[in-house]
Write a protein that holds these residues in place. Structure first.
Motif, short mmCIF file in Angstrom:
data_model
loop_
_atom_site.label_atom_id
_atom_site.label_comp_id
_atom_site.label_asym_id
_atom_site.label_seq_id
_atom_site.Cartn_x
_atom_site.Cartn_y
_atom_site.Cartn_z
N ALA A 134 3.22 -20.99 32.49
CA ALA A 134 2.88 -22.18 31.70
C ALA A 134 3.91 -22.44 30.61
O ALA A 134 4.30 -23.59 30.36
CB ALA A 134 1.48 -22.04 31.11
N MET A 135 4.38 -21.37 29.96
CA MET A 135 5.39 -21.52 28.92
C MET A 135 6.66 -22.16 29.50
O MET A 135 7.22 -23.09 28.92
CB MET A 135 5.72 -20.18 28.30
N LEU A 136 7.09 -21.68 30.66
CA LEU A 136 8.31 -22.21 31.26
C LEU A 136 8.12 -23.63 31.79
O LEU A 136 9.03 -24.45 31.71
CB LEU A 136 8.81 -21.27 32.36
N ARG A 137 6.94 -23.92 32.27
CA ARG A 137 6.66 -25.31 32.68
C ARG A 137 6.72 -26.23 31.46
O ARG A 137 7.14 -27.37 31.55
CB ARG A 137 5.31 -25.40 33.37
N GLY A 138 6.32 -25.69 30.29
CA GLY A 138 6.41 -26.44 29.04
C GLY A 138 7.85 -26.74 28.64
O GLY A 138 8.10 -27.65 27.85
N LEU A 139 8.80 -25.97 29.17
CA LEU A 139 10.23 -26.23 28.95
C LEU A 139 10.80 -27.14 30.04
O LEU A 139 12.01 -27.30 30.15
CB LEU A 139 11.01 -24.91 28.95
N SER A 140 9.92 -27.74 30.84
CA SER A 140 10.29 -28.66 31.94
C SER A 140 10.94 -27.95 33.12
O SER A 140 11.75 -28.53 33.84
CB SER A 140 11.20 -29.78 31.43
N LEU A 141 10.57 -26.69 33.32
CA LEU A 141 11.08 -25.95 34.48
C LEU A 141 9.99 -25.86 35.54
O LEU A 141 8.81 -25.84 35.22
CB LEU A 141 11.50 -24.55 34.05
N ALA B 206 19.30 -20.67 30.17
CA ALA B 206 19.54 -19.75 29.06
C ALA B 206 18.39 -19.82 28.05
O ALA B 206 17.96 -18.79 27.52
CB ALA B 206 20.87 -20.05 28.38
N ARG B 207 17.88 -21.01 27.78
CA ARG B 207 16.72 -21.14 26.88
C ARG B 207 15.52 -20.40 27.45
O ARG B 207 14.81 -19.71 26.73
CB ARG B 207 16.37 -22.62 26.67
N ALA B 208 15.30 -20.55 28.74
CA ALA B 208 14.18 -19.86 29.38
C ALA B 208 14.36 -18.34 29.26
O ALA B 208 13.42 -17.62 28.90
CB ALA B 208 14.07 -20.27 30.84
N ALA B 209 15.56 -17.85 29.53
CA ALA B 209 15.83 -16.41 29.43
C ALA B 209 15.65 -15.93 27.99
O ALA B 209 15.11 -14.85 27.74
CB ALA B 209 17.25 -16.11 29.92
N TYR B 210 16.06 -16.74 27.02
CA TYR B 210 15.89 -16.38 25.61
C TYR B 210 14.40 -16.21 25.29
O TYR B 210 14.00 -15.22 24.68
CB TYR B 210 16.50 -17.47 24.72
N HIS B 211 13.59 -17.17 25.69
CA HIS B 211 12.15 -17.10 25.40
C HIS B 211 11.49 -15.92 26.11
O HIS B 211 10.59 -15.28 25.55
CB HIS B 211 11.46 -18.42 25.76
N MET B 212 11.93 -15.62 27.32
CA MET B 212 11.39 -14.47 28.04
C MET B 212 11.80 -13.17 27.34
O MET B 212 11.00 -12.27 27.15
CB MET B 212 11.86 -14.47 29.49
N GLY B 213 13.06 -13.07 26.94
CA GLY B 213 13.54 -11.89 26.25
C GLY B 213 12.86 -11.70 24.91
O GLY B 213 12.60 -10.56 24.49
N ASN B 214 12.55 -12.78 24.25
CA ASN B 214 11.86 -12.71 22.97
C ASN B 214 10.46 -12.11 23.13
O ASN B 214 9.89 -11.59 22.18
CB ASN B 214 11.78 -14.12 22.36
N ARG B 215 9.93 -12.14 24.35
CA ARG B 215 8.63 -11.56 24.66
C ARG B 215 8.76 -10.20 25.38
O ARG B 215 7.79 -9.67 25.88
CB ARG B 215 7.82 -12.53 25.51
#
Length: 161
Positions: A115-122, A85-94
């Motif tokens: 890279a952004m999502l890898r930074g979230l440990s994904l 959900a955090r990943a989806a939030y950050h993607m939606g914010n963009r």
């Protein structure tokens, strides 16, 4: 050349299949070829993005079904619903066009987003598959994908304040 000016909302057989990338499915005016090589011109009402399975009526009364073409995508799979959900939030914010599946997010390949999502440990995996993003929340037609991919950076007139 077959011309298509309208959508068909009822299920039924099709005479032709038109396979298009997501970017091409965002256009209301387009010239393309069906899988069998028939030339087609789309002259559709603006504001609706073609989705997998949409059916169009051609001027010769034949029916054309839309297929989502395989594209290079990034895929994130995660068993943790909060992290996904955090990943989806950050993607939606963009304003990223995003395909949401159970335990998985898909988007058109972009190394900055990866890279952004890898930074979230994904973990991000490159795949080749049809892309069918979620319909936009602010648009009227329930079966449409609302907006084409937006630019990553907006310099004026847009705030998330």
């Amino acid at each position: 050349m077959l011309e298509c000016h309208e959508f068909l909302d009822q299920p039924g057989p099709a005479h032709h299949e038109l396979e298009l990338t997501y970017e091409k499915r965002t256009r209301s005016r387009l010239r393309a070829r069906t899988l069998s090589g028939v030339e087609v011109g789309l002259f559709l009402p603006r504001g609706r993005v073609l989705a997998e399975g949409d059916r169009l009526l051609a001027t010769d009364s034949s029916v054309i079904v839309i297929r989502a073409a395989a594209e290079t995508l990034s895929c994130v799979r995660c068993e943790d619903p909060l992290l996904l959900a955090r990943a989806a939030y950050h993607m939606g914010n963009r304003h990223v066009a995003l395909e949401v599946r159970r335990g998985e997010l898909r988007y058109l390949r972009d190394h900055v987003l990866d890279a952004m999502l890898r930074g979230l440990s994904l973990e991000v995996e490159e795949i080749v598959a049809p892309f069918n993003p979620e319909p936009g929340a602010y648009h009227g037609h329930s079966h449409s994908v609302a907006t084409p991919p937006a630019p990553m950076l907006r310099l004026t007139g847009h705030s998330h304040g």
